[in-house]
Design an enzyme around this catalytic site. Structure first.
Site, PDB file in Angstrom:
ATOM      1  N   ILE A 127       0.850  -1.211   0.000  1.00 23.11           N
ATOM      2  CA  ILE A 127       0.000   0.000   0.000  1.00 23.11           C
ATOM      3  C   ILE A 127       0.882   1.258   0.000  1.00 23.11           C
ATOM      4  CG2 ILE A 127      -1.890  -1.168   1.182  1.00 23.11           C
ATOM      5  CD1 ILE A 127      -0.881   0.028   3.807  1.00 23.11           C
ATOM      6  N   CYS A 156     -17.870  16.168   8.278  1.00 22.51           N
ATOM      7  CA  CYS A 156     -18.987  15.637   9.096  1.00 22.51           C
ATOM      8  C   CYS A 156     -18.535  15.169  10.476  1.00 22.51           C
ATOM      9  CB  CYS A 156     -19.664  14.484   8.348  1.00 22.51           C
ATOM     10  SG  CYS A 156     -18.619  13.011   8.262  1.00 22.51           S
ATOM     11  N   CYS A 213     -13.313  13.561  10.104  1.00 25.48           N
ATOM     12  CA  CYS A 213     -13.612  14.249   8.837  1.00 25.48           C
ATOM     13  C   CYS A 213     -13.933  15.726   9.105  1.00 25.48           C
ATOM     14  CB  CYS A 213     -14.815  13.560   8.199  1.00 25.48           C
ATOM     15  SG  CYS A 213     -15.392  14.367   6.696  1.00 25.48           S
ATOM     16  N   HIS A 244      -4.568  -4.495  -1.837  1.00 26.63           N
ATOM     17  CA  HIS A 244      -4.931  -4.102  -0.465  1.00 26.63           C
ATOM     18  C   HIS A 244      -5.100  -2.597  -0.332  1.00 26.63           C
ATOM     19  CE1 HIS A 244      -2.985  -8.113   0.971  1.00 26.63           C
ATOM     20  NE2 HIS A 244      -4.258  -8.269   0.651  1.00 26.63           N
ATOM     21  N   CYS A 277     -19.252   9.998   5.273  1.00 22.52           N
ATOM     22  CA  CYS A 277     -19.713  10.732   4.071  1.00 22.52           C
ATOM     23  C   CYS A 277     -18.866  10.420   2.844  1.00 22.52           C
ATOM     24  CB  CYS A 277     -19.714  12.237   4.367  1.00 22.52           C
ATOM     25  SG  CYS A 277     -18.048  12.952   4.459  1.00 22.52           S
TER      26      CYS A 277
HETATM   27  N1  APR Z   1      14.138  -9.123  -1.056  1.00 21.75           N
HETATM   28  C1  APR Z   1      13.254 -10.101  -1.381  1.00 21.75           C
HETATM   29  N2  APR Z   1      12.386 -10.665  -0.501  1.00 21.75           N
HETATM   30  C2  APR Z   1      12.431 -10.201   0.762  1.00 21.75           C
HETATM   31  C3  APR Z   1      13.324  -9.193   1.188  1.00 21.75           C
HETATM   32  C4  APR Z   1      14.196  -8.643   0.214  1.00 21.75           C
HETATM   33  N3  APR Z   1      15.085  -7.685   0.510  1.00 21.75           N
HETATM   34  N4  APR Z   1      13.122  -8.964   2.520  1.00 21.75           N
HETATM   35  C5  APR Z   1      12.131  -9.801   2.896  1.00 21.75           C
HETATM   36  N5  APR Z   1      11.729 -10.550   1.860  1.00 21.75           N
HETATM   37  C6  APR Z   1      10.653 -11.549   1.814  1.00 21.75           C
HETATM   38  C7  APR Z   1      10.518 -12.395   3.059  1.00 21.75           C
HETATM   39  O1  APR Z   1      11.353 -13.552   2.956  1.00 21.75           O
HETATM   40  C8  APR Z   1       9.021 -12.771   3.010  1.00 21.75           C
HETATM   41  O2  APR Z   1       8.817 -13.925   2.206  1.00 21.75           O
HETATM   42  O3  APR Z   1       9.434 -10.827   1.720  1.00 21.75           O
HETATM   43  C9  APR Z   1       8.385 -11.578   2.317  1.00 21.75           C
HETATM   44  C10 APR Z   1       7.623 -10.671   3.272  1.00 21.75           C
HETATM   45  O4  APR Z   1       6.525 -11.426   3.734  1.00 21.75           O
HETATM   46  P1  APR Z   1       5.359 -10.693   4.551  1.00 21.75           P
HETATM   47  O5  APR Z   1       5.949  -9.767   5.550  1.00 21.75           O
HETATM   48  O6  APR Z   1       4.414 -11.763   4.982  1.00 21.75           O
HETATM   49  O7  APR Z   1       4.685  -9.758   3.450  1.00 21.75           O
HETATM   50  P2  APR Z   1       3.521 -10.112   2.451  1.00 21.75           P
HETATM   51  O8  APR Z   1       3.673 -11.498   1.914  1.00 21.75           O
HETATM   52  O9  APR Z   1       3.436  -9.004   1.470  1.00 21.75           O
HETATM   53  O10 APR Z   1       2.220 -10.042   3.403  1.00 21.75           O
HETATM   54  C11 APR Z   1       0.961 -10.100   2.753  1.00 21.75           C
HETATM   55  O11 APR Z   1      -0.058  -9.586   4.888  1.00 21.75           O
HETATM   56  O12 APR Z   1      -0.171  -8.364   6.832  1.00 21.75           O
HETATM   57  C12 APR Z   1      -0.702  -8.497   5.570  1.00 21.75           C
HETATM   58  O13 APR Z   1      -1.739  -6.814   4.306  1.00 21.75           O
HETATM   59  C13 APR Z   1      -0.484  -7.256   4.735  1.00 21.75           C
HETATM   60  O14 APR Z   1      -0.096  -7.106   2.347  1.00 21.75           O
HETATM   61  C14 APR Z   1       0.329  -7.760   3.538  1.00 21.75           C
HETATM   62  C15 APR Z   1      -0.005  -9.230   3.515  1.00 21.75           C
END
Ligand code: APR
Length: 248
Positions: free
Chosen positions: A104, A152, A149, A120, A131
């Protein structure tokens, strides 16, 4: 990351008629935004329940405190890294149709990607829960929480999806379209733990896509959904991948 694997991935992307990218928090880690899971993860510092939609309505002040610390103190200063830039470059070269992101933070758009579907939502806009007035971040003060807001006086929430909220229909439809039509799907920096987002690469695979995964470590997809696993930091791997795509 084996040399032949990256060369194979580069050839597949160059020859693919429809390539999409599915990204998660890991692609933004090198921009200074911590991931959610893993030892440094945000969920080891904050309780995810504070971002459940009914918690937000019942405890708006407590929820807004976490929202501000995570998304406006961390995200605010982040800039795109090389991995975001490479995806924008691939789109410019006609080698990438779309980015479906769980993030996001708006960094894909700031890197120049034009076709980005935000599964997301986006943290750069605030919406009144009563509103429906829309404000950009910075328009409303966050000195007093919860943010209300000016029109409102009802509760304002960031325009991203809280746990328990529905996925934006347009983003969902475009993600399904990519899962149906992709010959290659680049899956970058996600544990693929959260549903329904985590289903997208699985659906793409079942529709015949080749899954190229870029991650620092194995995820829920590696080993059975992933066809080519390029292990390493997203900015390093994506830079190497682009070099191989261009030189051959
Ligand atoms: N390069 C590549 N991969 C990386 C790096 C990096 N520098 N650093 C971390 N990672 C990997 C980790 O190994 C892990 O697999 O990124 C991933 C991060 O995982 P999460 O933190 O679970 O993120 P994400 O999969 O996007 O989570 C999905 O969960 O909490 C909700 O809404 C939130 O959109 C999010 C969703």
């Amino acid at each position: 990351m084996a040399d032949d694997q990256i060369k194979k991935a580069a050839t597949l992307i160059r020859e693919s008629k429809y390539t999409s990218a599915f990204t998660g928090a890991g692609i933004s880690v090198e921009s200074g935004i911590p991931p959610f899971r893993g030892e440094e993860g945000l969920w080891s510092k904050y309780d995810p329940k504070t971002l459940e939609i009914d918690f937000f309505y019942r405890n708006p002040k407590e929820s807004w405190k976490v929202i501000m610390e995570i998304f406006y103190e961390f995200f605010g200063k982040a800039t795109p890294n090389r991995a975001h830039e490479v995806l924008a470059e691939l789109e410019k070269r006609g080698l990438l149709k779309s980015v479906i992101t769980q993030n996001i933070d708006n960094l894909h758009q700031e890197a120049g990607s034009r076709v980005v579907y935000e599964f997301h939502g986006n943290s750069k806009k605030l919406v009144c829960t009563f509103c429906n007035a829309v404000y950009s971040v910075g328009e409303l003060s966050m000195d007093v929480l919860p943010v209300r807001c000016p029109k409102c006086n009802m509760l304002v929430k960031p325009d991203f999806i809280f746990f328990g909220e529905a996925i934006p229909q347009d983003a969902y439809n475009h993600a399904l379209e990519a899962a149906r039509n992709s010959q290659v799907m680049l899956v970058i920096g996600t544990t693929a733990e959260v549903m329904p987002a985590g289903q997208i690469p699985i659906m793409a695979k079942s529709n015949g896509a080749t899954i190229i995964e870029v991650n620092r470590e194995p995820s829920n997809l590696t080993g059975h959904i992933t066809d080519i696993f390029l292990q390493g930091k997203a900015s390093v791997v994506m830079d190497e991948l682009l070099k191989n795509i261009i030189k051959t």
